[in-house]
Scaffold this motif. Structure first.
Motif, short mmCIF file in Angstrom:
data_model
loop_
_atom_site.label_atom_id
_atom_site.label_comp_id
_atom_site.label_asym_id
_atom_site.label_seq_id
_atom_site.Cartn_x
_atom_site.Cartn_y
_atom_site.Cartn_z
N TYR A 178 0.80 -1.22 0.00
CA TYR A 178 0.00 0.00 0.00
C TYR A 178 0.83 1.27 0.00
N SER A 179 2.00 1.27 0.65
CA SER A 179 2.72 2.51 0.91
C SER A 179 3.51 2.96 -0.30
N GLY A 180 4.00 4.20 -0.22
CA GLY A 180 4.81 4.74 -1.29
C GLY A 180 6.25 4.97 -0.86
N THR A 181 6.73 4.23 0.14
CA THR A 181 8.08 4.43 0.64
C THR A 181 9.11 3.77 -0.27
N MET A 182 10.36 4.21 -0.13
CA MET A 182 11.44 3.70 -0.96
C MET A 182 11.87 2.32 -0.49
N ALA A 183 12.13 1.43 -1.46
CA ALA A 183 12.56 0.07 -1.11
C ALA A 183 14.03 0.03 -0.75
N ASN A 184 14.84 0.94 -1.32
CA ASN A 184 16.28 0.95 -1.08
C ASN A 184 16.68 2.19 -0.30
N PRO A 185 17.67 2.06 0.60
CA PRO A 185 18.11 3.22 1.38
C PRO A 185 18.83 4.24 0.50
N LEU A 186 18.73 5.49 0.88
CA LEU A 186 19.40 6.58 0.18
C LEU A 186 20.77 6.80 0.84
N VAL A 187 21.82 6.23 0.24
CA VAL A 187 23.17 6.32 0.76
C VAL A 187 23.99 7.25 -0.13
N CYS A 188 24.68 8.20 0.46
CA CYS A 188 25.46 9.16 -0.33
C CYS A 188 26.64 9.67 0.50
N TYR A 189 27.52 10.40 -0.17
CA TYR A 189 28.66 11.04 0.49
C TYR A 189 28.37 12.54 0.59
N PRO A 190 28.17 13.07 1.80
CA PRO A 190 27.93 14.50 1.92
C PRO A 190 29.22 15.30 1.76
N ILE A 191 29.18 16.27 0.86
CA ILE A 191 30.31 17.17 0.63
C ILE A 191 29.91 18.54 1.17
N GLY A 192 30.66 19.01 2.17
CA GLY A 192 30.30 20.26 2.84
C GLY A 192 30.33 21.47 1.93
N ARG A 193 29.33 22.29 2.02
CA ARG A 193 29.23 23.53 1.26
C ARG A 193 29.22 24.73 2.20
N LEU A 194 28.34 24.66 3.21
CA LEU A 194 28.31 25.63 4.30
C LEU A 194 28.32 24.86 5.61
N ASN A 195 29.17 25.24 6.53
CA ASN A 195 29.29 24.54 7.81
C ASN A 195 28.10 24.90 8.70
N PRO A 196 27.18 23.97 8.95
CA PRO A 196 25.99 24.31 9.75
C PRO A 196 26.33 24.65 11.19
N THR A 197 27.48 24.20 11.68
CA THR A 197 27.83 24.44 13.09
C THR A 197 28.19 25.89 13.35
N VAL A 198 28.51 26.65 12.30
CA VAL A 198 28.88 28.06 12.50
C VAL A 198 27.82 29.01 11.96
N LEU A 199 26.77 28.47 11.34
CA LEU A 199 25.71 29.33 10.81
C LEU A 199 24.77 29.74 11.93
N HIS A 200 24.22 30.91 11.80
CA HIS A 200 23.25 31.40 12.78
C HIS A 200 21.89 30.75 12.53
#
Length: 514
Positions: free
Chosen positions: A490-512
């Protein structure tokens, strides 16, 4: 021989009695012959016992859509001993969800409900009546009203920041990221903290335990296949999935009972911020409450909340990111919009969403193409007529929202991801006026009418800010190679996990944070 007058009177009475009886009989026969026979919707040829099971694939909404092209927008389907009417176009859906909304204000439940240990305590599947009306009013005025959602904004911000920090850590270490799991953790922790902040704010352990139990519950319920649910053995626990479901529910019962007792022990403590458990327990203790809640009803409400709110919101965000990665020009367009409206010194905030029309269009298009609830369940409460066909009380209804939102008569290139169709004056369609609350019956991502999703406001806030933050802060390499498949059933969820390599663009730890 003389005939007595009494004999004449008896013969006359006998004649008139049988004349009256014969006339009455003829009248009823004539009236019944002129009575309009009951009209049933068309139905495909069926097999004995199995019904139409042989015509359905594991992708049930698509199977029903294909049958509707041949048998019409309202058809009758039999699966085992269960019969359904299936509505597959916007006009038919509007009759059910608006014109006759009260008559279809109940939901039918599947046979897996026989294994539910919380007997008659459900809210989401409760019949239309006093308890459901009371809980719906409570949800709309106290639990999920605008002011209450606003009070939880810091929880959403905090959990979104945790998500972004975890991806930044993967970026620094050069490690892959299972974004499917991280988005599920995000939505689960948000709901747990909103619902039971006294137990889930200090540590993720409690929220993780709840998530694992709910996941086991959903897995067991999903394994009760359509054949097992609707076949001739639907009350037989053929593969032991019913037993496993009951075991998972007992674990959930014990955990929530422990949490309720801890809330009751702390009831004397002043709390500046009431969470959902506080509000429900206040109602539970109120002797003047319109409807007295039971402990089982409180427990099942939290189960409904987590089942309905965690995986669906998480899956929608996964689909949105996957589609953007597969369409780089759309990702670029969205990122440019965010950079222009928000800048590079602070994170996307909930208050920014009205100024991000393309982000809103991406969310709408994701919900259209990969609707979280492709089949809407209803049950007829009283006899009525739909499309000229007679619908009897007790009839089970499936509204194929998937088919409606993939209708080529409404949507240009309906199987393509085109957010521009929700942008005014873009020339890709007339979807810019369609909102998420089901007022337009061509667009039903959260249903419509009395039984529409009560969590639409929360879900859309989370989707916009989380997707916006991910696109603002990261490039996600490898996500465009995900094999797009949908889980069966019945559901519309993905059968396979979304696995990726995150490449930083803006550092969220220093953003306001705004």
């Amino acid at each position: 021989m003389a005939v007595d007058s009494a004999d004449y009177i008896f013969l006359l009475f006998f004649f008139f009695f049988f004349f009256f009886l014969f006339s009455t009989l003829i009248f009823f026969i004539f009236r019944s012959s002129k009575k309009k026979p009951a009209r049933s919707p068309p139905s495909p040829p069926a097999l004995p016992i199995l019904g139409h099971f042989h015509l359905l694939s594991s992708a049930l909404p698509k199977s029903l859509e294909a049958l509707a092209r041949r048998y019409g927008p309202l058809m009758q389907i039999s699966i085992g001993s269960s019969r359904f009417l299936v509505a597959s176009d916007a006009a038919t859906a509007q009759q059910i969800l608006r014109t006759h909304d009260v008559k279809f204000a109940s939901k039918f439940v599947f046979a897996s409900s026989h294994h539910n240990i919380f007997k008659e305590a459900e809210f989401v599947n409760a019949p239309y009546g006093a308890y459901w009306k009371f809980m719906k009013r409570l949800c709309m005025t106290k639990l999920f009203a605008g002011p209450q959602l606003n009070r939880f904004s810091h929880i959403r911000e905090d959990e979104t920041m945790k998500l972004l920090r975890s991806l930044w850590k993967c970026h620094r270490l050069g490690e892959p990221c299972d974004l499917s799991t991280k988005l599920t953790v995000l939505t689960n922790n948000m709901l747990c903290r909103m619902a039971m902040s006294k137990r889930c704010s200090g540590s993720d352990h409690q929220a993780q335990e709840i998530r694992e139990i709910v996941r086991d519950t959903m897995v067991c319920a999903a394994r009760l296949s359509f054949a097992e649910v609707h076949g001739p053995l639907k009350r037989v626990d053929l593969f032991g999935n019913g037993k496993r479901l009951r075991t998972a529910l007992r674990r959930f019962d014990a955990l929530i009972e422990q949490i309720i007792k801890e809330y009751e022990d702390d009831c004397g403590e002043a709390s500046e911020e009431k969470d959902v458990m506080d509000i429900l327990l206040e109602t539970y203790r109120d002797p003047n409450a319109e409807t007295r809640l039971t402990r089982d009803q409180i427990k099942h409400f939290f189960l409904d909340l987590l089942i309905a709110g965690v995986d669906t919101t998480s899956a929608s965000m996964q689909w949105a990111i996957t589609e953007l990665l597969k369409h780089p020009h759309m990702l670029k367009k969205l990122r440019e919009e965010i950079d222009s409206a928000v800048g590079s010194t602070r994170l996307v905030h909930e208050s920014d969403v009205p100024n991000l029309p393309y982000l809103r269009a991406v969310v709408k298009e994701t919900l259209r193409l990969h609707t979280p609830g492709p089949l809407l369940r209803r049950k007829c409460n009283s006899n009525c007529e739909i499309n000229g066909y007679d619908v009897k009380v007790g009839t089970n209804i499936l509204i194929n929202a998937y088919a409606i939102m993939h209708d080529p008569g409404t949507w240009e290139d309906p199987d393509e991801f085109v957010p521009e169709r929700f942008m005014a004056g873009d020339g890709h369609g007339d979807g810019h006026h369609m909102e998420l609350k089901g007022q337009d019956f061509h667009f039903l991502p959260f249903g419509s009418g009395r039984r529409s999703c009560i969590g639409v406001a929360h879900a859309t806030i989370v989707m916009h800010t989380a997707i916006g933050g991910l696109i603002q802060c990261f490039d996600l390499e490898g996500g465009d190679k995900v094999d797009i498949k949908v889980v069966t059933g019945y559901s519309g969820t993905m059968a396979n996990p979304l696995v990726c390599y995150p490449i930083g663009r803006l550092n969220p730890t220093v953003l306001h944070v705004k």
